[in-house]
Design an enzyme around this catalytic site. Structure first.
Site, mmCIF file in Angstrom:
data_model
loop_
_atom_site.group_PDB
_atom_site.id
_atom_site.type_symbol
_atom_site.label_atom_id
_atom_site.label_comp_id
_atom_site.label_asym_id
_atom_site.label_seq_id
_atom_site.Cartn_x
_atom_site.Cartn_y
_atom_site.Cartn_z
ATOM 1 N N GLY A 15 0.848 -1.356 -0.056
ATOM 2 C CA GLY A 15 0.066 0.019 -0.064
ATOM 3 C C GLY A 15 0.812 1.432 0.039
ATOM 4 O O GLY A 15 0.517 2.331 0.389
ATOM 5 N N SER A 16 1.948 1.256 -0.591
ATOM 6 C CA SER A 16 2.637 2.525 -0.648
ATOM 7 C C SER A 16 1.959 3.574 -1.531
ATOM 8 O O SER A 16 2.110 4.710 -1.385
ATOM 9 C CB SER A 16 4.249 2.210 -1.131
ATOM 10 N N ASN A 109 -6.730 3.320 -11.996
ATOM 11 C CA ASN A 109 -5.629 2.563 -11.597
ATOM 12 C C ASN A 109 -4.459 3.017 -11.748
ATOM 13 O O ASN A 109 -4.223 3.802 -12.720
ATOM 14 C CB ASN A 109 -5.927 1.243 -12.284
ATOM 15 N N ASP A 147 -6.083 -3.611 -18.080
ATOM 16 C CA ASP A 147 -5.062 -2.365 -18.096
ATOM 17 C C ASP A 147 -5.275 -1.619 -19.391
ATOM 18 O O ASP A 147 -4.095 -1.424 -20.053
ATOM 19 C CB ASP A 147 -3.701 -3.143 -18.079
HETATM 20 C C1 GAR Z 1 2.902 -0.809 -7.687
HETATM 21 O O1 GAR Z 1 3.922 -0.717 -8.158
HETATM 22 C C2 GAR Z 1 1.423 -0.664 -8.738
HETATM 23 O O2 GAR Z 1 1.805 0.079 -9.927
HETATM 24 C C3 GAR Z 1 1.493 -2.200 -9.137
HETATM 25 O O3 GAR Z 1 1.504 -2.818 -7.827
HETATM 26 C C4 GAR Z 1 2.423 -1.974 -7.068
HETATM 27 C C5 GAR Z 1 1.686 -1.979 -5.702
HETATM 28 O O4 GAR Z 1 2.789 -1.374 -4.682
HETATM 29 N N1 GAR Z 1 0.176 -2.442 -9.631
HETATM 30 C C6 GAR Z 1 0.103 -3.363 -10.660
HETATM 31 O O5 GAR Z 1 0.854 -4.173 -10.982
HETATM 32 C C7 GAR Z 1 -1.386 -3.430 -11.051
HETATM 33 N N2 GAR Z 1 -1.333 -4.295 -12.447
HETATM 34 P P1 GAR Z 1 1.932 -0.575 -3.485
HETATM 35 O O6 GAR Z 1 1.267 -1.683 -2.579
HETATM 36 O O7 GAR Z 1 3.196 0.002 -2.556
HETATM 37 O O8 GAR Z 1 1.220 0.472 -3.962
#
Ligand code: GAR
Length: 321
Positions: A15-16, A109, A147
């Site tokens: 969840g950053s 997204n 996407d």
């Molecule tokens: C992020 O890099 C986001 O772009 C990616 O997952 C990560 C979540 O990190 N999302 C995808 O790949 C969606 N297809 P986070 O939990 O630290 O925000």
């Protein structure tokens, strides 16, 4: 001040990105606030962080549930929290079509590639394997195709010599944290931009027969009928006469109808200065969730109130079909 747009964040992991949205939302002038962080994984780090920041959280494991049933439970939580928009932030579940459709235009997204390149997973590996000079990230609207929705904004991130997927991902993540809050703010904020609102009202008003736009005392207005005999049926008041609102002015049948409307929905309607005296009601348009079909209905009603008989008859005949 119009209220802030209410955002529900859906995530599956640390969840950053949610944190970036949340900390950006702490600024007074941020046009959104986070009302819920929800996850398909009760152990997601993002939930803990949100709870510590005083944000409502919701977890519903997807295991054992049909996709549509799981989505329905998430949807219920999101709507229950009063969310106007959904921001997906590392939500690693494909969403069912009805869910996506019911949030069309209101679900964003973030994806770690320069879309349309590298949809799906392992984006950094694929960028490196292809020898790309840049990786990057994109914020897009969510459509039923994975996407694939319209891209709202992107940031390219240079590949460094010796980069592997992890080092590149870490730098792309920094870019994500800059891009997502800014893009979300611009997206939800545009609906309270008077210029956007006036254009939208104009687009709807001009679909009615024999209408034209004309300014009146500095306010945009729309008339029905000819150049000399035409009558105004709508105005947009942009914080006119010191009122803190952007609103459609439309014609009611008189003081009784006006009072009843204001009484029933004081958040939505008010009696505008000057115009109120002659039966015009103000309908606020600088709200996160404007029902444009309702606005269209008001424009038509107002148009009918002032249009010449020959036109309203035509309209009645057309509606018979
Ligand atoms: C992020 O890099 C986001 O772009 C990616 O997952 C990560 C979540 O990190 N999302 C995808 O790949 C969606 N297809 P986070 O939990 O630290 O925000």
């Amino acid at each position: 001040m119009p209220g802030k747009a209410k955002i529900a964040v859906l995530l599956s992991g640390r969840g950053s990105n949610m944190a970036a949205l949340l900390y950006a939302a702490k600024a007074d002038d941020c046009p959104y606030e986070i009302v819920l962080v929800a996850s398909n994984d009760p152990g997601a780090g993002g939930l803990k962080l949100a709870a510590a920041e005083g944000i409502a959280t919701f977890a519903q494991p997807h295991k054992g549930l049909a996709r549509a049933d799981h989505d329905a439970l998430m949807d219920e939580a999101v709507r229950g929290a009063g969310a106007d928009y959904i921001a997906l932030a590392g939500y690693m579940r494909i969403l069912s079509e009805p869910f996506v459709q019911s949030w069309q235009g209101r679900m964003l997204n973030i994806h770690p590639s320069l879309l349309p390149q590298y949809k799906g997973l392992h984006t950094h590996e694929r960028a490196l394997a292809a020898g790309d000079s840049h990786g990057g990230c994109s914020v897009h609207l969510v459509t039923t195709e994975l996407d694939d929705g319209p891209v709202l904004a992107q940031t390219p991130v240079a590949v460094l010599p010796g980069d592997d997927a992890d080092t590149l991902a870490a730098r792309v993540l920094i870019a994500e944290h800059q891009l997502y809050p800014r893009t979300l703010a611009a997206y939800v904020g545009r609906f309270s931009d008077p210029e956007w609102i006036v254009a939208k009202v104009g687009e709807l008003a001009l679909t009615l027969p024999e209408t034209s736009a004309r300014e009146s005392h500095g306010s945009p207005g729309w008339r029905v009928g000819g150049e000399s005999s035409g009558k105004f049926f709508a105005y947009v008041s942009v914080r006119h006469h010191g009122e803190d609102a952007v609103a459609l002015l439309a014609k009611t049948s008189g003081p009784d109808e006006m009072a009843a409307l204001i009484d029933a929905e004081p958040e939505l309607y008010y009696r505008p200065a000057y115009y109120g005296a002659s039966g015009w009601i103000a309908l606020r348009l600088d709200r996160p969730q404007v029902d444009w079909a309702h606005v269209r209905g008001w424009l038509e009603k107002s148009w009918r109130a002032v249009a010449p008989k020959r036109l309203t008859k035509l309209m009645d005949a057309a509606e018979e079909f």
